[in-house]
Design a protein around this motif. Sequence first.
Motif, mmCIF file in Angstrom:
data_model
loop_
_atom_site.group_PDB
_atom_site.id
_atom_site.type_symbol
_atom_site.label_atom_id
_atom_site.label_comp_id
_atom_site.label_asym_id
_atom_site.label_seq_id
_atom_site.Cartn_x
_atom_site.Cartn_y
_atom_site.Cartn_z
ATOM 1 N N VAL A 21 0.837 -1.198 0.000
ATOM 2 C CA VAL A 21 0.000 0.000 0.000
ATOM 3 C C VAL A 21 0.875 1.252 0.000
ATOM 4 N N LYS A 22 1.934 1.223 0.779
ATOM 5 C CA LYS A 22 2.849 2.364 0.848
ATOM 6 C C LYS A 22 3.523 2.606 -0.503
ATOM 7 N N ALA A 23 3.886 1.522 -1.192
ATOM 8 C CA ALA A 23 4.525 1.649 -2.504
ATOM 9 C C ALA A 23 3.562 2.225 -3.540
ATOM 10 N N ASN A 24 2.271 1.910 -3.397
ATOM 11 C CA ASN A 24 1.259 2.421 -4.327
ATOM 12 C C ASN A 24 0.897 3.878 -4.067
ATOM 13 N N LYS A 25 1.272 4.357 -2.869
ATOM 14 C CA LYS A 25 0.941 5.725 -2.443
ATOM 15 C C LYS A 25 -0.572 5.901 -2.405
ATOM 16 N N GLY A 26 -1.091 7.005 -2.869
ATOM 17 C CA GLY A 26 -2.531 7.227 -2.799
ATOM 18 C C GLY A 26 -2.906 8.244 -1.735
ATOM 19 N N GLY A 27 -4.106 8.786 -1.851
ATOM 20 C CA GLY A 27 -4.569 9.837 -0.954
ATOM 21 C C GLY A 27 -5.303 9.311 0.265
ATOM 22 N N ALA A 28 -5.785 10.248 1.049
ATOM 23 C CA ALA A 28 -6.493 9.924 2.285
ATOM 24 C C ALA A 28 -7.962 9.628 2.013
ATOM 25 N N GLY A 29 -8.553 8.873 2.911
ATOM 26 C CA GLY A 29 -9.973 8.563 2.809
ATOM 27 C C GLY A 29 -10.806 9.548 3.601
ATOM 28 N N VAL A 30 -11.955 9.094 4.099
ATOM 29 C CA VAL A 30 -12.867 9.987 4.811
ATOM 30 C C VAL A 30 -12.280 10.512 6.118
ATOM 31 N N GLU A 37 0.889 10.394 8.014
ATOM 32 C CA GLU A 37 0.288 10.457 9.351
ATOM 33 C C GLU A 37 0.108 9.059 9.926
ATOM 34 N N PHE A 38 -0.248 8.107 9.072
ATOM 35 C CA PHE A 38 -0.380 6.708 9.515
ATOM 36 C C PHE A 38 0.955 6.209 10.060
ATOM 37 N N ASP A 39 2.038 6.589 9.402
ATOM 38 C CA ASP A 39 3.374 6.114 9.781
ATOM 39 C C ASP A 39 3.844 6.640 11.135
ATOM 40 N N ASN A 45 -0.856 1.165 14.701
ATOM 41 C CA ASN A 45 -1.907 1.107 13.688
ATOM 42 C C ASN A 45 -1.967 -0.258 13.009
ATOM 43 N N LEU A 46 -0.799 -0.826 12.705
ATOM 44 C CA LEU A 46 -0.771 -2.135 12.070
ATOM 45 C C LEU A 46 -1.269 -3.230 13.011
ATOM 46 N N TYR A 47 -0.901 -3.107 14.285
ATOM 47 C CA TYR A 47 -1.382 -4.084 15.267
ATOM 48 C C TYR A 47 -2.907 -4.016 15.368
ATOM 49 N N LYS A 48 -3.447 -2.818 15.339
ATOM 50 C CA LYS A 48 -4.902 -2.654 15.439
ATOM 51 C C LYS A 48 -5.593 -3.318 14.254
ATOM 52 N N ILE A 49 -5.028 -3.133 13.055
ATOM 53 C CA ILE A 49 -5.602 -3.761 11.860
ATOM 54 C C ILE A 49 -5.552 -5.285 11.986
ATOM 55 N N TRP A 50 -4.385 -5.805 12.368
ATOM 56 C CA TRP A 50 -4.239 -7.258 12.514
ATOM 57 C C TRP A 50 -5.200 -7.806 13.566
ATOM 58 N N LEU A 78 -15.165 7.145 -8.401
ATOM 59 C CA LEU A 78 -14.163 6.254 -7.832
ATOM 60 C C LEU A 78 -14.225 6.312 -6.310
ATOM 61 N N GLY A 79 -13.823 5.242 -5.676
ATOM 62 C CA GLY A 79 -13.835 5.173 -4.218
ATOM 63 C C GLY A 79 -12.435 5.280 -3.651
ATOM 64 N N VAL A 80 -12.289 6.043 -2.591
ATOM 65 C CA VAL A 80 -10.995 6.199 -1.918
ATOM 66 C C VAL A 80 -11.132 5.679 -0.489
ATOM 67 N N PRO A 81 -10.688 4.466 -0.218
ATOM 68 C CA PRO A 81 -10.733 3.942 1.154
ATOM 69 C C PRO A 81 -9.696 4.651 2.018
ATOM 70 N N THR A 82 -9.832 4.526 3.317
ATOM 71 C CA THR A 82 -8.819 5.063 4.220
ATOM 72 C C THR A 82 -7.532 4.253 4.078
ATOM 73 N N VAL A 83 -6.431 4.796 4.572
ATOM 74 C CA VAL A 83 -5.152 4.085 4.513
ATOM 75 C C VAL A 83 -5.265 2.742 5.236
ATOM 76 N N SER A 84 -5.832 2.773 6.438
ATOM 77 C CA SER A 84 -5.983 1.534 7.213
ATOM 78 C C SER A 84 -6.819 0.508 6.466
ATOM 79 N N ASP A 85 -7.880 0.981 5.816
ATOM 80 C CA ASP A 85 -8.756 0.055 5.098
ATOM 81 C C ASP A 85 -8.055 -0.509 3.872
ATOM 82 N N ARG A 86 -7.219 0.283 3.220
ATOM 83 C CA ARG A 86 -6.470 -0.227 2.074
ATOM 84 C C ARG A 86 -5.510 -1.336 2.521
#
Length: 205
Positions: A21-30, A37-39, A45-50, A78-86
């Motif tokens: 996801v980081k390599a693909n870059k992309g913008g912010a979601g809602v 900011e995620f970083d 944040n990654l632990y929460k997702i897992w 087009l839909g832009v999910p949040t970083v966490s959701d991506r």
Amino acid sequence: MDKPKPFAIPKALVWEAYKRVKANKGGAGVDRESLAEFDKNMSKNLYKIWNRLSSGSYMPPVVRGVEIPKKQGGVRLLGVPTVSDRIAQMTIKLMFEPIVEPHFLEDSYGYRPNKSALDAVGVTRKRCCNYDWLIEFDIKGLFDNIDHELLMKAVRHHADNKCILLYIERWIKAPLELADGTLKERNSGTPQVRCRRTMKAAIAA
């Protein structure tokens, strides 16, 4: 030590999903949270997702809808999910993709690993030397009118992993937030997901 979870999702898989996801870059979601900011709290944040994916409690947030002009006129939503959701989506994609990939035709190039639109162009150029005809067609509003029940029937045909089935069904039903702030419930269809390449070619990823 972490308690056993209903779904066995390796933490390393979430880490791999994050890197992609980081390599693909992309913008912010809602939530307007960028990758930068995620970083700032990446490990947490990654632990929460897992943790949420593994426990079955992960609920996809609303998807931000963005209108992109079409070359032939009109707009494509087009839909832009949040970083966490991506990252969560990528995690499940990495689980599901190896299961369904062998079933695709050799000449299928869309959204497949190690294949691209340029590969399709290359094959087409070679075949132009052998054929003096072609067939071109487009399914109008394909992504807007996908039947959820038929889609899930197809997914179940190839996968019996409860984790994969649960989250794919949740994602296709996640509401879409339009530009004016209103929420659009989804009983059919799925918005094409915006990524870096869609910024250049308005192609869903």
